[in-house]
Design a protein around this motif. Structure first.
Motif: not given
Length: 228
Positions: A130-137
């Motif tokens: 599961i790659e966590i997108p930048q907007f989530a960070r």
């Protein structure tokens, strides 16, 4: 004199190294001590998590960040036997999932989550990256005002709960939530079947046992593939 000067330079160099080390720890991008990796499964669609590993934005690996039985609505923890009426509904996701898990102490913001789990409702073993997108960070760094029912007042909260829902068919869906904030969707990933089977092939194909109540629900209503 030269010896004293040399010792002084060595001492200063060591001090700068130590201070540099402290600075690297303090320069973590989190505005809080740690974020939590939480898991849940739909009603009666029981799961056993073999492992969940985390890679943060500094490419540090945190193994065993999650394992065991995730949260679920039904069956209840103290349920015994088969109920006369099934109160839960396996279709779809919970409206505001929270899950259960643990804090990933020492990690910076998440970049990648690897999870391998047994979908014991089927049964089948899956794994997903599961790659966590930048907007989530970015969202995890943003403070929000929220009314917190637990304390009965408004407070500043962060979305420091990374919540993963695991469903039959190898579906993994991610939300971000906070202790006083409603969860928001982040991403959905289709996992793949793990060729090794349960427990990395160490159990002779034997899965974690499915509860009597969940088995009865599945026998009656089936598994609602496509609803997740």
């Amino acid at each position: 004199m030269r010896k004293r000067s040399s010792l002084l330079k060595t001492g200063l160099a060591l001090l700068f190294v130590l201070l540099g080390g402290c600075a690297s720890v303090e320069s973590r991008s989190l505005p809080y001590d740690a974020w939590s990796l939480n898991f849940f499964a739909p009603d009666y669609m029981e799961v056993w998590i073999e492992t969940a590993d985390v890679v943060d934005i500094n490419d540090r690996l945190f193994r065993g960040a999650g394992s065991g039985i995730p949260a679920t609505g039904y069956p209840r923890g103290l349920s015994k036997g088969i109920p006369a009426h099934f109160k839960g509904d396996a279709k779809g996701w919970f409206k505001d999932p929270g899950g259960k898990g643990r804090y990933v102490t020492g990690a910076d913001l998440p970049r990648l989550i690897y999870v391998r789990w047994q979908s014991i409702a089927e049964p089948q073993t899956y794994e997903a990256y599961i790659e966590i997108p930048q907007f989530a960070r970015n969202t995890m760094l943003k403070d929000e005002k929220a009314f917190c029912g637990a304390v009965g007042k408004w407070k500043t909260d962060y979305r420091k709960l990374l919540i993963v829902g695991l469903a039959p068919g190898g579906v993994a869906k991610v939300w971000l939530g906070g202790p006083c904030l409603q969860s928001t969707e982040v991403t959905r990933v289709q996992g793949t079947i793990s060729p090794e089977g349960p427990y990395r092939g160490q159990s002779g194909g034997t899965y974690y046992p499915l509860s009597e109540e969940s088995k009865a629900y599945i026998d009656k209503f089936g598994i609602p593939y496509g609803s997740w």
